[in-house]
Structures are given as C-alpha cells and as structure tokens.
Write a protein that holds these residues in place. Structure first.
Motif, PDB file in Angstrom:
ATOM      1  N   HIS A 130       0.821  -1.212   0.000  1.00 16.04           N
ATOM      2  CA  HIS A 130       0.000   0.000   0.000  1.00 16.04           C
ATOM      3  C   HIS A 130       0.858   1.266   0.000  1.00 16.04           C
ATOM      4  CE1 HIS A 130      -3.336   2.655   0.441  1.00 16.04           C
ATOM      5  NE2 HIS A 130      -2.617   3.296   1.343  1.00 16.04           N
ATOM      6  N   MET A 131       1.867   1.299   0.862  1.00 16.87           N
ATOM      7  CA  MET A 131       2.732   2.488   0.881  1.00 16.87           C
ATOM      8  C   MET A 131       3.499   2.620  -0.432  1.00 16.87           C
ATOM      9  SD  MET A 131       2.042   4.281   3.380  1.00 16.87           S
ATOM     10  CE  MET A 131       3.295   5.544   3.163  1.00 16.87           C
ATOM     11  N   ALA A 132       3.810   1.481  -1.050  1.00 20.69           N
ATOM     12  CA  ALA A 132       4.458   1.536  -2.365  1.00 20.69           C
ATOM     13  C   ALA A 132       3.526   2.248  -3.354  1.00 20.69           C
ATOM     14  CB  ALA A 132       4.795   0.133  -2.850  1.00 20.69           C
ATOM     15  N   LEU A 133       2.233   1.925  -3.297  1.00 22.44           N
ATOM     16  CA  LEU A 133       1.266   2.580  -4.190  1.00 22.44           C
ATOM     17  C   LEU A 133       1.173   4.074  -3.892  1.00 22.44           C
ATOM     18  CD1 LEU A 133      -1.899   0.246  -4.350  1.00 22.44           C
ATOM     19  CD2 LEU A 133      -0.464   0.932  -6.274  1.00 22.44           C
ATOM     20  N   GLU A 134       1.006   4.399  -2.603  1.00 20.12           N
ATOM     21  CA  GLU A 134       0.878   5.818  -2.226  1.00 20.12           C
ATOM     22  C   GLU A 134       2.104   6.623  -2.666  1.00 20.12           C
ATOM     23  OE1 GLU A 134      -0.265   7.191   1.587  1.00 20.12           O
ATOM     24  OE2 GLU A 134      -2.001   5.853   1.736  1.00 20.12           O
ATOM     25  N   LEU A 135       3.274   6.065  -2.389  1.00 15.81           N
ATOM     26  CA  LEU A 135       4.498   6.818  -2.693  1.00 15.81           C
ATOM     27  C   LEU A 135       4.777   6.850  -4.198  1.00 15.81           C
ATOM     28  CD1 LEU A 135       6.869   5.834   0.260  1.00 15.81           C
ATOM     29  CD2 LEU A 135       5.149   7.640   0.131  1.00 15.81           C
ATOM     30  N   ALA A 136       4.415   5.775  -4.894  1.00 17.53           N
ATOM     31  CA  ALA A 136       4.595   5.779  -6.357  1.00 17.53           C
ATOM     32  C   ALA A 136       3.780   6.925  -6.946  1.00 17.53           C
ATOM     33  CB  ALA A 136       4.148   4.449  -6.953  1.00 17.53           C
ATOM     34  N   ILE A 137       2.531   7.049  -6.514  1.00 19.81           N
ATOM     35  CA  ILE A 137       1.688   8.137  -7.026  1.00 19.81           C
ATOM     36  C   ILE A 137       2.303   9.484  -6.640  1.00 19.81           C
ATOM     37  CG2 ILE A 137      -0.587   9.250  -6.857  1.00 19.81           C
ATOM     38  CD1 ILE A 137      -1.760   6.428  -6.256  1.00 19.81           C
ATOM     39  N   GLN A 138       2.682   9.582  -5.363  1.00 17.02           N
ATOM     40  CA  GLN A 138       3.227  10.859  -4.865  1.00 17.02           C
ATOM     41  C   GLN A 138       4.475  11.275  -5.642  1.00 17.02           C
ATOM     42  OE1 GLN A 138       3.968  10.888  -0.640  1.00 17.02           O
ATOM     43  NE2 GLN A 138       4.342  13.091  -0.611  1.00 17.02           N
ATOM     44  N   SER A 139       5.248  10.280  -6.086  1.00 14.59           N
ATOM     45  CA  SER A 139       6.521  10.588  -6.750  1.00 14.59           C
ATOM     46  C   SER A 139       6.323  11.347  -8.065  1.00 14.59           C
ATOM     47  CB  SER A 139       7.323   9.303  -6.992  1.00 14.59           C
ATOM     48  OG  SER A 139       6.758   8.549  -8.046  1.00 14.59           O
ATOM     49  N   PHE A 140       5.096  11.345  -8.607  1.00 13.02           N
ATOM     50  CA  PHE A 140       4.847  12.077  -9.858  1.00 13.02           C
ATOM     51  C   PHE A 140       4.479  13.545  -9.616  1.00 13.02           C
ATOM     52  CE2 PHE A 140       4.551   7.705 -11.187  1.00 13.02           C
ATOM     53  CZ  PHE A 140       5.157   7.729 -12.433  1.00 13.02           C
ATOM     54  N   GLY A 141       4.152  13.871  -8.359  1.00 12.17           N
ATOM     55  CA  GLY A 141       3.852  15.270  -8.029  1.00 12.17           C
ATOM     56  C   GLY A 141       2.628  15.821  -8.749  1.00 12.17           C
ATOM     57  N   PHE A 142       1.571  15.023  -8.864  1.00  8.77           N
ATOM     58  CA  PHE A 142       0.351  15.500  -9.524  1.00  8.77           C
ATOM     59  C   PHE A 142      -0.289  16.630  -8.713  1.00  8.77           C
ATOM     60  CE2 PHE A 142       0.173  10.802 -10.678  1.00  8.77           C
ATOM     61  CZ  PHE A 142       0.680  10.988 -11.953  1.00  8.77           C
ATOM     62  N   PRO A 143      -0.947  17.581  -9.397  1.00  8.95           N
ATOM     63  CA  PRO A 143      -1.612  18.661  -8.639  1.00  8.95           C
ATOM     64  C   PRO A 143      -2.825  18.129  -7.877  1.00  8.95           C
ATOM     65  CG  PRO A 143      -2.098  18.821 -10.995  1.00  8.95           C
ATOM     66  CD  PRO A 143      -1.085  17.728 -10.851  1.00  8.95           C
ATOM     67  N   ASP A 144      -3.120  18.694  -6.720  1.00  5.87           N
ATOM     68  CA  ASP A 144      -4.300  18.314  -5.933  1.00  5.87           C
ATOM     69  C   ASP A 144      -5.544  18.346  -6.810  1.00  5.87           C
ATOM     70  OD1 ASP A 144      -2.767  18.097  -3.733  1.00  5.87           O
ATOM     71  OD2 ASP A 144      -3.799  19.652  -2.553  1.00  5.87           O
ATOM     72  N   GLY A 145      -6.419  17.370  -6.622  1.00  9.31           N
ATOM     73  CA  GLY A 145      -7.679  17.367  -7.369  1.00  9.31           C
ATOM     74  C   GLY A 145      -7.575  16.730  -8.744  1.00  9.31           C
ATOM     75  N   GLY A 146      -6.369  16.335  -9.138  1.00  7.46           N
ATOM     76  CA  GLY A 146      -6.187  15.650 -10.422  1.00  7.46           C
ATOM     77  C   GLY A 146      -6.967  14.336 -10.433  1.00  7.46           C
ATOM     78  N   GLU A 147      -7.335  13.886 -11.621  1.00  5.72           N
ATOM     79  CA  GLU A 147      -8.144  12.663 -11.721  1.00  5.72           C
ATOM     80  C   GLU A 147      -7.289  11.496 -12.212  1.00  5.72           C
ATOM     81  OE1 GLU A 147     -11.354  13.730 -14.349  1.00  5.72           O
ATOM     82  OE2 GLU A 147     -12.258  15.083 -12.865  1.00  5.72           O
ATOM     83  N   ILE A 148      -7.521  10.342 -11.594  1.00  9.16           N
ATOM     84  CA  ILE A 148      -6.840   9.120 -12.038  1.00  9.16           C
ATOM     85  C   ILE A 148      -7.893   8.104 -12.454  1.00  9.16           C
ATOM     86  CG2 ILE A 148      -5.339   7.212 -11.360  1.00  9.16           C
ATOM     87  CD1 ILE A 148      -3.671   9.018  -9.771  1.00  9.16           C
TER      88      ILE A 148
END
Ligand SMILES: Cc1ncc(COP(=O)(O)O)c(C=O)c1O
Length: 377
Positions: A67-85
């Motif tokens: 789970h933390m791998a998922l959270e940090l993988a996403i975070q590593s891209f620096g997407f703007p708040d409110g972005g859609e996935i």
C-alpha cells in the motif's frame, strides 16, 4: 460428509509460504553481530538487486508494504491536488485509497467480462482536462491490455501506474510485467505468492524515480544533518528483507506446487456449465496466486453465496474477492453510485476465489471442487 474427506481441517484461501525454521534462523544470525536491523541495510540492498533480476525490471525500491508503495509511487509524480486518475473498481480497496490519500480523485472505469481487467476501450471517454494518470490493476495476475493503454497515455500525455500486486513473476512479450507503464507496484504481503511478511516495491524505470522514492520512504534524509525533501517512513526492515531472500530461493518450487492445484481445479471445472475460470492464459505465464471462478448461471450471486456457505461448512474458507467493488464500499458508496460499472458490479456479485497454495493437497482440491459442483445442483 465431504468434511470427512478433507486431508486438512481448516483451509484458507491461501497460506503464507515460509522457508524452513532452520534456514531463516541461520539467515538472520548475522543481524545479531551487526545490530543493523533497518535503514536500508545489507539485506535490503541485496533483495532490491535480486528482485530486479528476477522480475526483469531496471530497478526497484523496497517498501514496508504494497500500500505504501502505491501511495508513494503516485506521490513521486507530483500530480496537482484534485487531479483525476482513471482506475478500476474491481480491486482491493488499497488501490482506491492510495489515490484518495494523495488528494486525487478516482474516476472509475468498467472492466472486461473476459478477464476482469480495466476495459481499455472505455478509458478515453473518461479523460477530462483534469486527468493526470491511468491506474489499472493486473487483477489475479491477468495482464491488462498494456499496449492499448500505452497508446492512450501517449496520445493524451498521461502517466500510467500499474498496480501489479497480484502479478509477481508475470512476463508479457518477454518483458517483466513491472517493466510496463511509468511505474508499477508489487505487494509482498504474507498472502502473496512471494512474501517478505509485509512488504512491497515500486518499480522504477529510471534512476531519478528510484532516488525520489528513496527520499519519500526515508523522511527525505540524505545525511546526518541533511533533509532534502518531505517524506514518510516506509522502508523495509532487515528481517523482512531476509525473509524475502529466503523465499526467493524457493519461488520456483512454490509456483510449481501451486500449479498442481491449479491444474486439478482446471480439470474439474473446464467442462462444468455454470462455472467460468477467470484466468488469462494467452501470451503470458501464470504465477498461480489465485484461483478465481465466476458463477455464470442464473441467480449467480445467490449460487455464489451458496457455494461460499457450503465450503465454509466443510472448513474451507473461500473469499469473495472483490465484492463489493471499491466504488460501492461504505466509504465511497454515495460518491460513485451513478458510475457506469455494470460489468464490474455483476462480476463482483458472481466471483469467488478458491484456496490455492503450496501444501494444499490435490485430494483436497478435488473435494473442494466436488463441493462447488454439488452447490450448483
Ligand atoms: C490489488 C492490490 N493492491 C494493493 C494491495 C496492498 O498491498 P499490501 O497488503 O502489501 O499493503 C493489495 C494486497 O494486499 C492488493 O491485492
């Protein structure tokens, strides 16, 4: 009574693979000499190297769990708040939570009847100016349509992050499955084919992402008195890394033993009307992590639940993975009620994962199959 025919008394959907007690004790002995039991120690570094070779990927960063791998993988891209996935709701809740906890919005896409993965033909319609990424899941080790997804991502300038938690050791077109997309994430939880007790990894396609992940999983600390960025504590400890190194030595046997159960189930169900095995075999290998069946007869949810109950009566604990879909879980239900997720909802109502693990006897598989078939009558 079928219960009396079972070799084992209580059978769960999986059982954690472990090296022998002696092997693990011997392997962790040096930790009592070094007293170096975390903070990217020797075994952490060794496991990162060995896994990159086994998984056929350029580089990976080990984490405390998937789970933390998922959270940090996403975070590593620096997407703007409110972005859609754009993502699938037919998954473990972790996938959706990882998006939401990054202050991003999950946009649910329906799945394919054929294999339960995201329906790639429906992704494009969901893209808006706010879309930043696509996050599919290789559910049950079924490989998503990675080629098609890559084309869409390229066309719209989106990132692709795969949740590959179920896909340890899967190869597609000669490449390790973790080598697809901009990043992929594995889980090494105790219930997975390969485990480090708790653990996970982010596959990094370039060294820059590896460095970013390093900071994110270790407080951004880069020296005794140097913190370069904000980060969490999500690194794998040495006891887990050693467990991984031991388990990796036996992974071929582990997978081979699971295959025996898989083959028996297939022979029992391949001609059975009312049951469909939800596993791809085209152009990919299998790791035999799961044995998902879909009940296809009328009133499938009722029959699925009857199979589940009848199995429980003989001490077999199957699991309704993934029911309900994440979009319909209590924490998200009111937000996504209207999403067009017909296939995902109907598959979720009819799915059941049967026990499969090294150490489950073929005789018990046969009894489980008998119980399933009797429940269909
Ligand atoms: C699809 C999927 N994603 C993410 C996770 C989270 O991994 P972990 O349990 O290692 O945190 C899991 C499983 O546990 C999973 O099945």
């Amino acid at each position: 009574m079928l219960k009396n025919e079972m070799d084992q008394q209580d059978i769960y959907v999986t059982r954690s693979s472990m090296p022998s007690y002696e092997e693990y004790i011997e392997a962790i002995k040096p930790l009592w000499d070094s007293h170096f039991i975390t903070n990217m120690g020797l075994y952490h570094r060794q496991l990162e190297k060995e896994l990159a070779v086994f998984l056929k990927v350029p580089e990976l960063s080990l984490t405390v769990n998937g789970h933390m791998a998922l959270e940090l993988a996403i975070q590593s891209f620096g997407f703007p708040d409110g972005g859609e996935i754009i993502t699938t709701p037919f998954t473990f809740i972790s996938t959706t939570h990882a998006i939401v906890r990054n202050r991003l919005k999950p946009v649910f896409c329906d799945i394919k009847e054929s294999d339960g993965t995201i329906d790639e033909t429906k992704i494009e319609n969901l893209i808006t100016p706010k879309t930043v990424a696509i996050m599919p899941v290789h559910v049950f080790g079924n490989v998503c349509n990675v080629d098609y997804i890559e084309q869409i991502a390229y066309k719209y300038g989106l990132k692709v992050i795969y949740d590959a938690a179920h896909a340890f050791g899967i190869r597609y077109k000669e490449r390790g499955i973790g080598d697809y997309g901009d990043a992929s994430v594995f889980s090494f939880h105790a219930t997975k084919v390969f485990n480090t007790i708790e653990g996970g990894a982010v596959i990094c396609k370039d060294h820059e992402r590896y460095e970013r992940l390093y900071n994110l999983k270790n407080f951004g600390i880069r020296g005794e008195s140097l913190t370069v960025s904000v980060g969490a504590n999500a690194k794998m400890n040495e006891f887990s890394a050693v467990m991984g190194l031991c388990n990796l030595k036996h992974i071929t046997d582990e997978i081979e033993n699971r295959k025996k159960c898989h083959d028996k189930y297939v022979s029992e169900f391949e001609d059975e009307e009312g049951i469909r095995i939800l596993l791809n075999t085209k152009e990919q290998n299998r790791n035999y992590a799961y044995f998902p069946i879909v009940v296809t007869c009328n009133n499938s949810m009722h029959i699925r639940d009857k199979i589940y109950d009848n199995l429980k009566e003989i001490g077999v604990h199957a699991r309704k993975y993934f029911w309900p879909i994440t979009a319909d879980q209590a924490c998200f239900r009111n937000q996504y009620r209207d999403a067009d997720l017909k296939v995902a909802r109907s598959m979720s109502d009819a799915i059941l994962c049967l026990p499969i693990y090294s150490g489950l006897s073929v005789k018990d598989v046969s009894t489980i199959a008998k119980c399933v078939k009797e429940s269909l009558e």
